[in-house]
Design a protein around this motif. Structure first.
Motif, PDB file in Angstrom:
ATOM      1  N   CYS A   1      -7.185 -37.655 -26.373  1.00  0.00           N
ATOM      2  CA  CYS A   1      -7.145 -35.945 -26.435  1.00  0.00           C
ATOM      3  C   CYS A   1      -8.077 -35.592 -25.338  1.00  0.00           C
ATOM      4  O   CYS A   1      -8.993 -36.144 -25.026  1.00  0.00           O
ATOM      5  N   GLN A   3     -10.949 -32.688 -24.415  1.00  0.00           N
ATOM      6  CA  GLN A   3     -11.971 -31.741 -25.363  1.00  0.00           C
ATOM      7  C   GLN A   3     -11.850 -30.553 -24.463  1.00  0.00           C
ATOM      8  O   GLN A   3     -12.138 -30.293 -23.298  1.00  0.00           O
ATOM      9  N   ASP A  28     -13.232 -28.461 -33.643  1.00  0.00           N
ATOM     10  CA  ASP A  28     -14.509 -29.250 -33.745  1.00  0.00           C
ATOM     11  C   ASP A  28     -15.744 -28.609 -34.280  1.00  0.00           C
ATOM     12  O   ASP A  28     -16.284 -28.880 -35.117  1.00  0.00           O
ATOM     13  N   HIS A  41     -10.115 -30.082 -29.862  1.00  0.00           N
ATOM     14  CA  HIS A  41      -9.404 -30.956 -28.870  1.00  0.00           C
ATOM     15  C   HIS A  41      -7.890 -31.164 -29.359  1.00  0.00           C
ATOM     16  O   HIS A  41      -7.335 -30.881 -30.373  1.00  0.00           O
ATOM     17  N   ASN A  70     -11.654 -37.903 -24.925  1.00  0.00           N
ATOM     18  CA  ASN A  70     -11.983 -38.837 -26.150  1.00  0.00           C
ATOM     19  C   ASN A  70     -10.926 -39.174 -26.721  1.00  0.00           C
ATOM     20  O   ASN A  70      -9.941 -38.665 -26.761  1.00  0.00           O
ATOM     21  N   PHE A  71     -11.190 -40.221 -27.276  1.00  0.00           N
ATOM     22  CA  PHE A  71     -10.012 -40.776 -28.493  1.00  0.00           C
ATOM     23  C   PHE A  71     -10.518 -40.448 -29.823  1.00  0.00           C
ATOM     24  O   PHE A  71     -11.728 -40.530 -30.185  1.00  0.00           O
ATOM     25  N   TYR A  72      -9.516 -39.948 -30.763  1.00  0.00           N
ATOM     26  CA  TYR A  72      -9.950 -39.679 -31.717  1.00  0.00           C
ATOM     27  C   TYR A  72      -8.913 -40.359 -32.845  1.00  0.00           C
ATOM     28  O   TYR A  72      -7.964 -40.685 -32.512  1.00  0.00           O
ATOM     29  N   VAL A  73      -9.416 -40.688 -34.103  1.00  0.00           N
ATOM     30  CA  VAL A  73      -8.679 -41.491 -35.056  1.00  0.00           C
ATOM     31  C   VAL A  73      -7.798 -40.274 -35.831  1.00  0.00           C
ATOM     32  O   VAL A  73      -8.255 -39.042 -36.331  1.00  0.00           O
ATOM     33  N   VAL A  74      -6.481 -40.619 -35.772  1.00  0.00           N
ATOM     34  CA  VAL A  74      -5.637 -39.795 -36.480  1.00  0.00           C
ATOM     35  C   VAL A  74      -5.324 -40.152 -37.994  1.00  0.00           C
ATOM     36  O   VAL A  74      -4.883 -41.252 -38.323  1.00  0.00           O
TER      37      VAL A  74
END
Length: 75
Positions: A1, A3, A28, A41, A70-74
């Motif tokens: 994703c 930012q 965020d 994001h 950044n990588f985000y947990v879905v």
């Protein structure tokens, strides 16, 4: 994703804060000063649709900037 960040006046904030999740984004945090700065994001594939909706709603007065990735947990 990606930012992302945008700055808007208080009049636009209510609609924009609803538009972000409608376009698959996640807020965020938000800073409230003389204007509102929203940090959020969103997946890259959703950004163009969001930009179109944002520019249409604000008559071109508000756009966002990309601050990073950044990588985000879905859930």
């Amino acid at each position: 994703c990606k930012q992302l960040e945008l700055r808007c006046d208080y009049n636009h904030y209510g609609k924009i804060s609803g538009l972000i999740p409608e376009c698959n984004g996640m807020i965020d945090h938000t800073d409230f000063t003389d204007a509102v700065t929203v940090f959020f994001h969103m997946a890259e594939q959703d950004m163009e649709y969001f930009r179109k909706q944002l520019l249409d709603y604000t008559c071109g007065q508000v756009d966002f900037t990309i601050n990073g990735e950044n990588f985000y947990v879905v859930p």
